[in-house]
Design an enzyme around this catalytic site. Structure first.
Site, PDB file in Angstrom:
ATOM      1  N   TYR A   1      -7.679   8.927  -7.629  1.00 25.71           N
ATOM      2  CA  TYR A   1      -9.064   9.033  -7.852  1.00 25.71           C
ATOM      3  C   TYR A   1      -9.440   8.447  -9.228  1.00 25.71           C
ATOM      4  O   TYR A   1     -10.598   7.683  -9.418  1.00 25.71           O
ATOM      5  CB  TYR A   1      -9.319  10.672  -7.939  1.00 25.71           C
TER       6      TYR A   1
ATOM      7  N   LYS B   1      -2.891  14.512  -5.266  1.00 21.51           N
ATOM      8  CA  LYS B   1      -1.653  14.659  -5.214  1.00 21.51           C
ATOM      9  C   LYS B   1      -0.811  14.272  -6.579  1.00 21.51           C
ATOM     10  O   LYS B   1      -1.342  13.140  -6.880  1.00 21.51           O
ATOM     11  CB  LYS B   1      -1.077  13.935  -4.081  1.00 21.51           C
TER      12      LYS B   1
END
Lengths: 428, 448
Positions: free
Chosen positions: B352, B294
């Site tokens: 991430y 996101k």
């Protein structure tokens, strides 16, 4: 020649999550489910390519093509093709009976390692031809001339096209198991509230067991299911109280879909071995198999309840082992119906019943209910008939291992035909 | 996995014509490792500057592996690989030796050939000129990687003073098909006590390896490759992935352990399983990872936490047990999985990238931890680039094609390429390699 009996160890187990009838496993056969269960067991214990002496399992609802169900499942699994296998069947006692058989063979040094299991699909059920139609076809097959064959086939009637679907009925009484249990429930005056309480506890206990990871090494997901489909963590006495009775009649009817087990699909397997085999494979025993006992009651012409046999089996087992009913850390009483468990406990507390029916000087007495089905049982998990024994044995063995060496557990399973199988495990 | 249609097209007759006339990317099928295949189809040119102290051990290693070694490019110009030893370079003027060795070898370099430059770490240089010359090797090697075509790779090996004997495993890896998708990388070889495997075809024989996230994708491939190299594999994944995990464990003859790596007792359960079931723990591959992509502007705390918890914090927690008493044995190997996203950053992957950059930092810290160095434990990371997995198959076509082509090798890598690199970092003979982060990215232009 080594002939002294030795202890059989339970090293662990595996099962697939149990699915409700016509749910996630609607398209899966008994062989599919048993194969997946054996594969999960092989992966957990590193059995791929390892030799295991025997696999013993069975199914209650079985197609005629599955005459060699367990062996076929073995051949489709990661186990080596040289693993011997055979089927055994004793209705809902199948899984536990298979465990007793494998444990006894290990004790007698006929096996070093074996797998006991069971599987049942209520969705992929065998459908048989109408009996009249079947007789017609067999007669036609026996006929030696075309004319005789034609005469035989002429006996065919269109209504014979209706298939015969297996039903959960006792062949000798025509009553369903639930109807039978309803009679016993009423006789022992088991209340609706007590049954609902037991059912709610079963769901809450199993949900808690999943949440704390207790089933991480007991269950392997299958076909998208990761937990038992029947499990209702959010169920409550209020919700259960709203259900209408489905067994029994009128005012006194107390048994609902909530406090009876639903038809279910699933499979389970347990790995047993000698202590030497376990040590050689780096596997620590969870528990030892101590003893097992069968019993049967005359529910047809006598006046005993269909599911009362375990009540008779347990005192025989206790007497042989020199134990009392209170000498256990855990009790696993299969929840065919909530009232089955409650009647069983009540009967053991009943002085007159214990004296007249069980021939005991004193009643077996009551148990500490906090030790009963502490990680849930069939009301929550569901009950794929032959798979229940393996579910209970593996789970109890793990509980006893956590409890410590010398801890004791009692298993009680009722079965169709007025039978019962009970067993004792000891923590390793 | 989404088919690499372009990669297939360019291997057809018509495709080749179109590609060459339009100067489009022309990826070849990469040479990948097979246990019985030779390290590389020779000949290998080994030469260098001055005394070239590493040329002689490398030559004898290759000769003993029945590989034809030459001092210079042969008359027909055909070369399988060229190894240029610049470890004796003192001054930028010495770099001419590298040009003189490598330049003539490039024209006849075989498909999937190899260029390996050997030097010393610039940080340890004694003069400014020496440091400049040493650092120059990195720029040269990376540029050669970008110049090479047809699946050939170029990598730099920096050998610490006194660690010359430890270079074997790295040279073997870089020459072999194991390093198919590794290019433009710098591997630092330091001290350590390497032990040679009895059988180079099964360098992990007798070893017990734990692989987290092993149910599918790269993790499943790591399990397969470690098992092929001789290890007994404990395949770990979430209980909910247990069925796929069981297939992997049964296929490699290992065991399945269903445990969530974020569980408080995950490290304990992993160590107990390995040591009680298999008697030892030699290798741990922290591969489990998730993405919850996101834009940062839309990322809530739960999403942020789940990625960091699975990809990074779980490793810290598990390592307390794995690196503690009775865990990973002395001389064992820890391999972490970072990502090019952790080096280059990626739009929509802040969490991430945070976790994977954190893995790089963790690897460097553990790699230089004196207690682990004393115990002979190596800690390294691989950083995959664009790898063809179920995950990358879900990337939109345009982005996916860009990811594949924007690299020197002009294609995506395979899970096995990551797995081969991890298997190399898991070898005892590789004891001198620790604290390294090796990208398996085909020399991706991202973050380069």
């Amino acid at each position: 020649m080594a002939s002294t009996p030795r202890r059989a160890a339970i090293l662990g187990g595996n099962r697939i999550p149990f699915a409700r009838q016509n749910g996630a496993y609607a398209q899966a056969s008994n062989q599919d489910m048993l194969t997946a269960t054996l594969d999960g067991l092989a992966a957990r214990f590193g059995l791929a390519g390892e030799h295991v002496d025997e696999v013993v399992a069975g199914a209650v609802l079985k197609h005629s093509r599955d005459f060699n169900l367990t062996r076929e499942a073995v051949l489709g699994s990661a186990l080596v093709p040289t693993t011997a296998a055979y089927d055994l069947q004793q209705a809902c006692g199948t899984g536990l009976e298979a465990t007793i058989l494998v444990a006894n063979k290990i004790a007698l040094r006929q096996l070093d390692a074996g797998i006991a299991g069971g599987v049942d699909s209520s969705s992929d059920a065998p459908i048989a031809l109408d009996e009249g139609f079947r007789q017609t076809l067999l007669a036609a097959n026996r006929a030696k001339t075309p004319a005789a064959r034609a005469r035989a086939l002429a006996r065919f009637r269109p209504r014979q096209l209706l298939p015969s679907i297996p039903q959960n009925l006792e062949p000798r009484t025509g009553l369903s198991m639930g109807d039978h249990m309803a009679i016993t429930t009423a006789r022992w005056a088991i209340t609706r509230e007590a049954q609902d309480e037991l059912a709610a506890a079963s769901h809450h206990n199993l949900a808690a067991a999943y949440d704390r990871g207790f089933l991480d090494d007991l269950v392997t997901p299958y076909l998208g299911l990761t937990r038992d489909a029947n499990l209702r963590p959010g169920t409550s006495l209020d919700k259960l109280a709203m259900l209408k009775p489905v067994f029994g009649r009128g005012e006194g009817a107390t048994m609902t879909a909530g406090n009876s087990t639903p038809l279910t699909d699933g499979a389970s397997a347990v790995l047993l071995a000698s202590e030497d085999w376990a040590a050689a494979h780096g596997l620590a025993p969870l528990a030892f198999f101590v003893d097992g006992q069968d019993a049967a009651v005359d529910y047809v012409s006598g006046d005993e309840g269909l599911l009362m046999a375990p009540v008779y089996a347990v005192p025989r087992l206790l007497a042989r082992q020199g134990l009392t009913l209170q000498d256990f850390d855990y009790y696993e009483i299969h929840e065919a119906f909530a009232s089955t468990v409650l009647v069983t406990l009540k009967a053991w507390e009943d002085t007159e019943f214990c004296a007249t029916r069980l021939g005991l000087d004193a009643p077996l007495g009551s148990i500490d209910r906090a030790r009963l089905n502490v990680n849930g049982s069939s009301l929550a998990a569901g009950h794929p008939f032959a798979a229940t024994g393996g579910r209970i044995v593996a789970s109890l063995a793990k509980m006893l291992h956590e409890r410590g060496p010398g801890s004791r557990g009692l298993i009680s399973i009722c079965a169709a035909g007025g039978q019962g199988v009970v067993a004792i495990l000891e923590g390793a | 996995m989404a088919a690499d249609l372009y990669g297939d097209l360019v291997r057809t007759g018509l495709g080749r014509k179109v590609v060459s006339s339009l100067h489009l990317p022309n990826p070849v099928r990469l040479r990948r490792y097979a246990p019985q295949a030779p390290l590389i189809e020779g000949p290998v040119v080994v030469a260098g500057h001055g005394a070239a102290p590493l040329a002689s051990p490398i030559t004898s290693m290759l000769t003993s592996s029945a590989i034809d070694v030459l001092g210079e490019v042969p008359a027909d110009g055909r070369v399988g690989a060229v190894v240029a030893d610049l470890s004796a370079a003192e001054h930028p003027q010495d770099l001419e030796s590298l040009r003189a060795v490598v330049s003539p070898a490039l024209k006849g370099l075989a498909t999937c050939g190899r260029v390996i430059v050997v030097g010393r770490p610039p940080q340890a240089a004694s003069t400014a000129a020496q440091s400049a010359a040493r650092q120059a090797l990195e720029g040269i090697t990376r540029s050669i990687g970008k110049e090479l075509r047809r699946g050939a790779t170029a990598n730099l090996v920096l050998v610490a003073e006194g660690a010359d004997a430890n270079v074997d495993a790295t040279i073997r890896f870089l020459l072999s098909g194991r390093s198919a998708f590794v290019s433009g990388q710098v591997v630092t070889v330091g001290d350590g006590q390497p032990s040679q495997p009895a059988d180079w075809a099964r360098p992990l024989a007798g070893r017990v390896a734990v692989v987290t996230g092993a149910a599918r994708g790269i993790g499943a491939s790591i399990a397969e490759v470690l098992a092929r190299d001789g290890a007994t594999v404990v395949a770990v994944d979430l209980p909910a992935a247990g069925d796929a995990l069981a297939s992997v464990a049964n296929a490699v003859g290992g065991t399945a352990l269903q445990v969530d790596v974020t569980a408080a007792d995950a490290g304990r359960r992993i160590v107990d399983h390995a040591t009680t079931r298999h008697g030892r723990l030699d290798i741990v591959v922290h591969n489990a990872g998730i993405t919850r992509d996101k834009l940062l502007v839309n990322t809530d705390a739960a999403r942020w936490h789940s990625v960091l918890d699975v990809n990074l914090m779980s490793i810290l927690r598990m390592n307390e047990v794995i690196l503690g008493d009775g865990g990973l044995r002395d001389g064992g190997h820890l391999v972490l999985v970072a990502s090019v996203a952790g080096i280059a950053g990626n739009r929509g992957q802040t969490s991430y990238a945070a976790s994977k950059a954190g893995v790089v930092g963790l690897t460097r810290a553990l790699g230089s931890d004196p207690r682990l160095r004393d115990r002979g434990i190596t800690v390294n990371a691989v950083a995959p680039g664009f790898i063809e997995t179920e995950m990358t198959a879900r990337i939109p076509l345009g982005t996916r094609e860009a990811g594949r082509r924007l690299s020197s090798l002009q294609q995506g890598g395979l899970p096995v390429d990551v797995a081969e690199t991890i298997a190399w970092l898991s070898q005892d003979v590789n004891a001198g390699v620790t604290g390294n982060v090796v990208r398996v990215c085909g020399q991706s232009l991202l973050g380069a």
